[in-house]
Design an enzyme around this catalytic site. Structure first.
Site, mmCIF file in Angstrom:
data_model
loop_
_atom_site.group_PDB
_atom_site.id
_atom_site.type_symbol
_atom_site.label_atom_id
_atom_site.label_comp_id
_atom_site.label_asym_id
_atom_site.label_seq_id
_atom_site.Cartn_x
_atom_site.Cartn_y
_atom_site.Cartn_z
ATOM 1 N N PRO A 576 0.994 -1.451 -0.411
ATOM 2 C CA PRO A 576 0.245 0.051 0.017
ATOM 3 C C PRO A 576 1.031 1.368 0.102
ATOM 4 O O PRO A 576 0.152 1.856 0.601
ATOM 5 C CB PRO A 576 -0.665 0.005 1.241
ATOM 6 C CG PRO A 576 0.179 -0.894 2.370
ATOM 7 C CD PRO A 576 1.215 -1.938 1.159
ATOM 8 N N ASP A 577 2.258 0.986 -0.343
ATOM 9 C CA ASP A 577 3.068 2.252 -0.438
ATOM 10 C C ASP A 577 2.516 3.573 -1.010
ATOM 11 O O ASP A 577 2.134 4.879 -0.066
ATOM 12 C CB ASP A 577 4.299 2.146 -0.614
ATOM 13 C CG ASP A 577 4.826 0.873 -0.047
ATOM 14 O OD1 ASP A 577 6.228 1.382 0.698
ATOM 15 O OD2 ASP A 577 4.834 -0.105 -0.125
ATOM 16 N N HIS A 578 1.524 3.671 -1.735
ATOM 17 C CA HIS A 578 1.647 4.928 -2.771
ATOM 18 C C HIS A 578 0.244 5.345 -1.594
ATOM 19 O O HIS A 578 -0.283 6.802 -1.921
ATOM 20 C CB HIS A 578 1.000 4.986 -4.012
ATOM 21 C CG HIS A 578 3.098 5.138 -5.489
ATOM 22 N ND1 HIS A 578 2.841 3.060 -4.718
ATOM 23 C CD2 HIS A 578 3.201 5.330 -5.264
ATOM 24 C CE1 HIS A 578 4.021 3.633 -6.035
ATOM 25 N NE2 HIS A 578 4.572 5.342 -5.970
#
Length: 816
Positions: A576-578
């Site tokens: 889920p980084d972005h």
């Protein structure tokens, strides 16, 4: 465990107390308004007389929609018939006292365009956020979509699943959930632009563009294992081979995943394997060399793990410095000691049933900002219509903001200074999106401990991935392990607005740079900390990478084929980084708005794992009430038929068709020439179609196999059926809708031979300028300029700090 207060809303000092929003949504993107409500805004859901469709969305528990319960908590509800002139008049009157209106209507809606124009003309300081599948203009603007269609057309589906099999739909409703949060971020940009310019705006938000930007962006920053390559470079067309970098191994009681990226981690693993294995030579600490024999390496590890328990493997791996996690089910996540110690779940009542759901996305000032009151009964707050009609004594922003003479040139965060200590993807991205919107972002980094994002396969000083994630920033070389370096950083904090970091929890405090220290220097400072599992709790300081976070949060366990055990297929994604970066940015921007009124800053904390949990809130709530319901579903939606991924004409070509109504079923039959199925009376019912889905799917496959994905898109969308092509990354640049909406920009990056295709801004708007696309910095490129401009140091003082190693400058001349 927390319990929802079913009485009045708890009075707490939340950042958006005083902000007032009308949520005229159809319910699908309900988490957008809820995020504002979580942080204290008064959000009133405007519903038709029968209620928004989301109240009836499956699954139902004791007659109540699980999704409605989690997406509309903390809100109020009024009923207005917007097809009736009186209902429209009531809405227009209510809008006089609000700061923002969120609306999501179907493409065929005939009322909203005129109503929107009236609102914008009457209230020039109103922010109107329109959320739609494809945006309000462009060749796809009249198309219809579901989450499955967005995942396909947004480019994620082509990279999900195992080579040799059909693409695999990710679990849950990731496109809609992430788009809702991204839309909230865009709404926040509109509020900040109003503050800066004195002008409201109409924000045209496209779910398709959001899906392409924040789930697995083709041109975005990637993790350190990518060694500087973007996804566009790594996986231009097909699904990747089963990943060997983040392998999952079966063990005595389940599965575990490990992430071994650097030499130190490999040394720990090598020692665990013993002294005599074939890869004990230290040279295998080099990732490139190890990849060349990775199948044999992983076979050794598989043998070591086969008879051990998940808990023992993870414990031993962590002790040896090897990042590892068990692949946990949703049930196991609900009982996770760490999450429960952090108070991540709250109780929710549905009829006569009680369940548990993630409380929210953010911690603000060390408290979870999330569900406080349950989703409203239809029309429960009808008196709000009268209360909100007419003028308001003091709006949150609008009445104070004066129209600026250079409004067309200002960006939302012009004048905001950010000290960016973030690393890798999530750390890079949150600073980058602030830089895009006008903030001065100073990346503070140390040559001796460079950002892992700077590594590359061939040692070049800048890479495509780094350029995408760090564009628009300045680089300040500074040693935060020296007394003088710490002192200089504190001097910068005195001039700054925000400090961002995503180190292991406790790192800033160990450096003497915790919030308590920095707020003494600058009471208005806002500090963001982002971590894998949160900044407290028994697992907070364990090593965390995205692939491990997905395991711990239950996402990996669900992301597999329903007919093939162990077919986990999330190895190529960087989710889920972005997405978590947008959650963090929203929290920081909200806290900065609160500072405008109070004069004091505060803290914002984001856990990547909890971002995933919140994006799957409905799954957790249902599983807690109906155990065993959260399981891999493959490519079929549980409650609708036909829905699935279907083969098309060509080599490994696919499409998605997702019928959600009886009317769409009839239209699909007409489009595909399936008159025999259309005329079967029992198939007019969705329940009957579910029982006959194998037969229906066979007929659909026979038709799609003779058509290209784009032909399927064109034919079915012309009949009003939700369908889409599985878009490949190498097709992005020719996508007519992306091109019509200026989705792409060009980045000229020194050190790279060709211009880079990069993403444009997140939303289309009249008064919000596109990002100022500037190159990413080389390490310590701007040290001298920053020290002179911000701290007024002389060349002699800077030379002295450089000589002592407290500051660092660029070693070599800049490349052309």
């Amino acid at each position: 465990m927390k319990t929802v207060d079913c009485g009045k809303q708890v009075s707490v000092d939340l950042p958006l107390n005083g902000l007032r929003i009308l949520d005229v949504a159809n319910g699908r993107e309900g988490m957008c308004g809820r995020l504002f409500a979580d942080l204290g805004a008064e959000v009133c859901l405007v519903e038709p007389i029968s209620g928004v469709g989301a109240r009836r969305n499956a699954p139902l528990v004791d007659g109540y929609s699980v999704d409605f319960a989690v997406h509309h908590a903390n809100k109020m509800s009024v009923e207005l018939d917007l097809t009736d002139p009186q209902g429209q008049s009531d809405l227009i009157a209510m809008a006089a006292s609000v700061d923002m209106l969120i609306a999501s209507f179907e493409s065929a809606d005939t009322v909203w365009p005129a109503l929107r124009s009236t609102l914008l003309a009457r209230y020039p300081k109103l922010v109107v956020l329109s959320v739609s599948d494809f945006g309000l203009y462009g060749p796809y603007s009249r198309f219809v979509a579901t989450d499955m269609v967005q995942i396909a057309m947004g480019g994620m589906l082509a990279r999900s699943g195992l080579a040799g099999r059909e693409p695999l739909m990710p679990p849950g409703e990731l496109a809609a959930e992430t788009a809702a949060i991204n839309a909230a971020w865009c709404g926040m940009l509109g509020l900040w632009q109003l503050k800066q310019t004195g002008l409201g705006d109409h924000l045209d938000f496209s779910i398709l563009e959001s899906t392409a930007q924040i789930l697995d962006p083709a041109f975005g920053v990637t993790g350190s294992a990518a060694a500087g390559r973007t996804l566009f470079e790594m996986i231009p067309r097909g699904r990747p081979k089963k990943t060997q970098l983040y392998p999952i191994f079966p063990c005595a009681d389940g599965h575990v995943r490990i992430c071994i990226l650097n030499p130190r981690q490999w040394n720990g693993m090598s020692a665990w394997l013993g002294d005599n294995h074939a890869f004990s030579d230290p040279s295998y600490g080099n990732l490139g060399k190890r990849i060349s024999v990775i199948k044999d390496v992983n076979a050794l590890i598989a043998g070591l793990f086969a008879d051990k328990s998940m808990a023992d493997i993870v414990s031993e791996a962590q002790a040896r410095g090897i990042p590892a996690a068990s692949v946990d089910s949703i049930e196991e996540v609900l009982n996770n000691e760490h999450f429960n110690a952090r108070g991540v779940f709250t109780e929710i009542t549905l009829g006569n049933c009680r369940g548990r759901a993630p409380v929210g996305y953010l911690e603000v000032d060390s408290r979870h900002a999330g569900i406080r009151i349950p989703a409203p009964v239809l029309g429960e707050h009808q008196d709000v219509v009268a209360q909100w009609s007419g003028s308001r004594a003091e709006k949150f922003i609008g009445d104070q903001a004066q129209v600026h003479e250079h409004a067309d040139k200002l960006r939302p965060f012009s004048g905001i200074r950010v000290l960016d200590l973030g690393v890798i993807v999530a750390g890079a991205e949150v600073g980058r999106i602030f830089a895009d919107q006008g903030a001065e972002v100073i990346k503070v980094e140390n040559k001796d401990f460079p950002d892992g994002l700077r590594q590359s396969m061939t040692g070049e000083p800048i890479t495509q991935s780094f350029a995408q994630g760090q564009r628009g920033k300045q680089s300040l070389g500074m040693n935060l392990r020296s007394e003088a370096g710490i002192s200089l950083f504190k001097s910068l904090v005195a001039t700054a607005d925000v400090v961002m970091s995503n180190f292991k929890p406790g790192t800033m405090e160990s450096l003497g740079l915790g919030y308590e220290v920095l707020s003494e220097i600058n009471p208005g400072i806002v500090m963001l900390d982002s971590s894998a599992l949160g900044n407290s709790g028994p697992m907070s300081r364990t090593m965390g990478y995205g692939p491990l976070v997905r395991c711990t949060s239950g996402l990996t366990a669900l992301w597999s084929y329903s007919d093939e055990a162990g077919s986990y297929s999330d190895g190529a994604t960087i989710f889920p980084d972005h997405f978590a970066a947008r959650v963090a940015a929203f929290g920081v921007a909200a806290k900065l708005l609160q500072r405008e009124r109070s004069g004091r800053g505060g803290t914002v904390s984001v856990s990547q794992a909890e971002s995933i949990l919140a994006a799957m809130s409905g799954l957790f709530l249902r599983e807690s009430i109906e155990p065993g319901t959260a399981k891999p579903m493959g490519n079929r939606k549980e409650f609708y038929a036909p829905s699935g991924v279907y083969p098309c004409k060509g080599d490994d070509e696919w499409c998605v068709i997702d019928v959600r109504s009886d009317a769409q079923w009839l239209s699909m039959c007409d489009a595909l020439g399936l008159s025999a199925l259309k005329n079967r009376g029992e198939l007019q019912s969705n329940d009957e179609r579910l029982r006959h889905r194998d037969e229906i799917d066979k007929a659909i496959r026979n038709w799609t196999a003779a058509h290209s994905p784009l032909e399927v898109l064109s034919i079915l969308q012309s009949h009003g059926v939700a369908a889409g092509n599985v878009q490949r990354l190498n097709e992005y640049k020719e996508n007519p809708h992306f091109l019509a909406r200026d989705f792409f920009r060009e980045l000229i990056q020194p050190g790279l031979t060709e211009p880079l295709t990069t993403e444009n801004g997140p939303v289309k708007a009249a008064n919000l300028p596109d990002p100022d696309i500037r190159p990413a910095p080389f390490l310590a490129q701007h040290t001298r300029q920053v020290m002179k401009r911000v701290l007024d140091l002389s060349d002699e003082e800077i030379d002295s700090y450089v000589a002592s190693g407290d500051l660092m400058e660029l070693d070599t001349p800049l490349p052309s």
